[in-house]
Design an enzyme around this catalytic site. Structure first.
Site, short mmCIF file in Angstrom:
data_model
loop_
_atom_site.label_atom_id
_atom_site.label_comp_id
_atom_site.label_asym_id
_atom_site.label_seq_id
_atom_site.Cartn_x
_atom_site.Cartn_y
_atom_site.Cartn_z
N GLY A 111 1.03 -1.10 0.16
CA GLY A 111 -0.15 -0.17 -0.05
C GLY A 111 1.03 1.24 -0.11
O GLY A 111 0.05 2.40 -0.06
N CYS A 141 -0.28 -7.74 -3.25
CA CYS A 141 -0.72 -9.02 -3.48
C CYS A 141 -0.74 -9.48 -4.89
O CYS A 141 -0.27 -10.33 -5.59
CB CYS A 141 -2.15 -9.48 -2.60
SG CYS A 141 -3.27 -8.13 -3.07
N HIS A 220 -8.45 -12.30 -6.05
CA HIS A 220 -8.39 -11.69 -7.51
C HIS A 220 -8.30 -12.71 -8.38
O HIS A 220 -7.51 -13.60 -8.16
CB HIS A 220 -7.11 -10.57 -7.26
CG HIS A 220 -7.18 -9.66 -6.20
ND1 HIS A 220 -7.80 -8.81 -5.87
CD2 HIS A 220 -6.16 -9.49 -5.31
CE1 HIS A 220 -7.36 -8.21 -4.99
NE2 HIS A 220 -6.45 -8.52 -4.50
P1 NAD Z 1 -6.01 -3.61 7.79
O1 NAD Z 1 -6.60 -2.32 7.53
O2 NAD Z 1 -6.56 -4.71 8.16
O3 NAD Z 1 -5.02 -3.25 9.06
C1 NAD Z 1 -4.17 -2.43 9.35
C2 NAD Z 1 -4.02 -2.14 10.80
O4 NAD Z 1 -3.19 -1.01 11.25
C3 NAD Z 1 -5.31 -2.11 11.71
O5 NAD Z 1 -4.95 -3.00 12.75
C4 NAD Z 1 -5.08 -0.70 12.26
O6 NAD Z 1 -5.79 -0.56 13.47
C5 NAD Z 1 -3.76 -0.36 12.36
N1 NAD Z 1 -3.50 0.80 12.15
C6 NAD Z 1 -4.04 2.07 11.97
N2 NAD Z 1 -3.41 3.13 12.02
C7 NAD Z 1 -2.10 2.86 12.28
C8 NAD Z 1 -0.79 3.52 12.45
N3 NAD Z 1 -1.08 4.77 12.22
N4 NAD Z 1 0.27 2.86 12.78
C9 NAD Z 1 0.25 1.59 12.85
N5 NAD Z 1 -0.83 0.69 12.89
C10 NAD Z 1 -2.22 1.43 12.53
O7 NAD Z 1 -4.90 -3.45 6.37
P2 NAD Z 1 -4.17 -4.49 5.74
O8 NAD Z 1 -5.29 -5.08 4.67
O9 NAD Z 1 -3.56 -5.60 6.80
O10 NAD Z 1 -3.36 -3.53 4.98
C11 NAD Z 1 -1.96 -3.37 5.54
C12 NAD Z 1 -0.81 -3.18 4.27
O11 NAD Z 1 -0.83 -4.30 3.63
C13 NAD Z 1 -1.31 -1.96 3.43
O12 NAD Z 1 -0.33 -1.37 2.89
C14 NAD Z 1 -2.12 -2.88 2.27
O13 NAD Z 1 -2.10 -2.20 0.80
C15 NAD Z 1 -1.15 -4.15 2.40
N6 NAD Z 1 -1.66 -5.24 1.70
C16 NAD Z 1 -2.93 -5.37 2.05
C17 NAD Z 1 -3.86 -6.80 1.45
C18 NAD Z 1 -5.09 -7.09 1.60
O14 NAD Z 1 -5.63 -7.89 0.88
N7 NAD Z 1 -5.59 -6.57 2.73
C19 NAD Z 1 -2.62 -7.43 0.58
C20 NAD Z 1 -1.49 -7.31 0.24
C21 NAD Z 1 -0.94 -5.96 0.94
#
Ligand code: NAD
Length: 343
Positions: A111, A141, A220
């Site tokens: 992200g 992903c 996806h």
């Molecule tokens: P998510 O929203 O499920 O989890 C994020 C977590 O971070 C939550 O626990 C939230 O409470 C916490 N948070 C909020 N603000 C914060 C801050 N300032 N500092 C630290 N933690 C904080 O998000 P996710 O889906 O796990 O995505 C995380 C990263 O992984 C992103 O960069 C996303 O693009 C990437 N990603 C997501 C996916 C997916 O499908 N979910 C796949 C691959 C990569």
């Protein structure tokens, strides 16, 4: 001594990375952060992961809910060799200064932009270049999925150009806020950002992508067309390249696996934690070769396919395991992934 790993952000990706780190014989979770006392904060407590608030106000929110909190992110960073930033997309860049000040190596997620670390990681492609670096970004992903199946083609036959259409899930299964729920939403800025993102790892690759979001939470799907430089002798040569690639799993429509529903059912049957499928599922009977043009479909389990990459990236940054194959083998063995020949 085990590599001490902090996880900043414990959501979809963070909790999976934390469980994978805890399972590795050469790593230890020194703590995870939360901002709010969600179910995931209680999950962390039940896993005995030391819990930290990101900032002081989060500590009080978590403590008031009855959770045991060990301090703030800056306290946690003091105890870590590597921090894996799993905060929501675009928020990780704001944490760079804190990680640098604490002199802790940092891994960001897809992200964030490539510039957050100046280096984008995929274990198959550039593990060695990551050795000892202070920062890296594990690509998204979709990007990870494209790289996993394109890299062996690139190595074996050469690639002149790739065109891929990405059919994106509208939301993760745990998300009740995102959509669409009754529409198909094209990404209008073309080509989509996924192609340039692949080229941050497979440098110089000519690739253009388009994307549409659809109302599903199950994976996806990519429809990919590749112009190969050297035409393969036949489909067997192409299959051979993928069968010798770790983290790629062939599935077959003629065995009833005709959609992401059955791919996910296979993942459930495999009995993995959370029914995750960290491999890329590629339809063996949905491939066509026409001279130098190759067509295929693959499905990406968005919540989990980047987890093994994060584990290998931790090892590369900490620099203790110099060999890519050794790291990938260990990761895959511990996570129980299907194995094939390694590079
Ligand atoms: P998510 O929203 O499920 O989890 C994020 C977590 O971070 C939550 O626990 C939230 O409470 C916490 N948070 C909020 N603000 C914060 C801050 N300032 N500092 C630290 N933690 C904080 O998000 P996710 O889906 O796990 O995505 C995380 C990263 O992984 C992103 O960069 C996303 O693009 C990437 N990603 C997501 C996916 C997916 O499908 N979910 C796949 C691959 C990569």
């Amino acid at each position: 001594m085990a590599t001490r790993v902090a996880i900043n952000g414990f959501g979809t990706i963070g909790k999976r990375v934390a469980d994978a780190v805890a399972a590795m014989p050469d790593m230890r979770v020194v703590g995870i952060t939360k901002t709010r006392p969600t179910a995931e904060a209680w999950l962390a407590a039940s896993r005995h992961f030391p819990l930290y608030g990101v900032a002081p106000e989060h500590v009080s929110a978590l403590t008031d809910a009855g959770l045991q909190v060990e301090g703030t992110l800056s306290d946690l960073l003091q105890q870590a060799d590597v921090v894996v930033d799993c905060s929501p997309g675009k928020k990780g860049a704001a944490n760079v200064a804190a990680y640098e000040a604490a002199k802790v190596k940092a891994i960001f997620q897809g992200g964030e932009k490539h510039a957050v670390a100046g280096f984008s990681f995929n274990a198959l492609v550039n593990y060695k270049q990551a050795l000892g670096r202070s920062k890296a970004r594990v690509v998204s992903c979709n990007t990870t999925g494209l790289i996993r199946t394109l890299f062996p083609l690139h190595k074996t036959f050469g690639i002149d150009h790739v065109h891929a259409v990405i059919v994106r899930r509208g939301a993760d299964p745990s998300d009740s806020e995102s959509g669409p729920i009754n529409a198909i939403e094209p990404v209008l800025q073309l080509p989509s950002h996924h192609g340039p993102d692949v080229a941050t790892v497979l440098e110089g690759l000519s690739i253009a992508t388009m994307a549409v979001a659809v109302p599903t939470t199950l994976m996806h799907v990519h429809a990919i067309q590749v112009d190969l430089t050297r035409p393969p002798k036949g489909l067997d040569a192409v299959l051979d390249a993928w069968q010798h690639t770790p983290r790629v799993m062939l599935v077959r429509g003629d065995r009833g696996v005709v959609s992401t529903a059955q791919v996910m059912e296979q993942a459930r049957d495999l009995g993995r934690q959370r029914s995750d499928l960290q491999e890329i599922a590629l339809w063996e009977d949905g491939i066509a070769l026409d001279g130098h043009k190759l067509y295929y479909y693959q499905a990406i389990h968005q919540e989990s396919n980047v987890v093994p990459e994060n584990i290998d990236c931790i090892r590369a940054l900490h620099g203790k395991v110099k060999d890519q194959t050794e790291s990938m083998r260990l990761t895959d063995k511990v996570l129980g992934l299907s194995t094939s020949t390694y590079p």
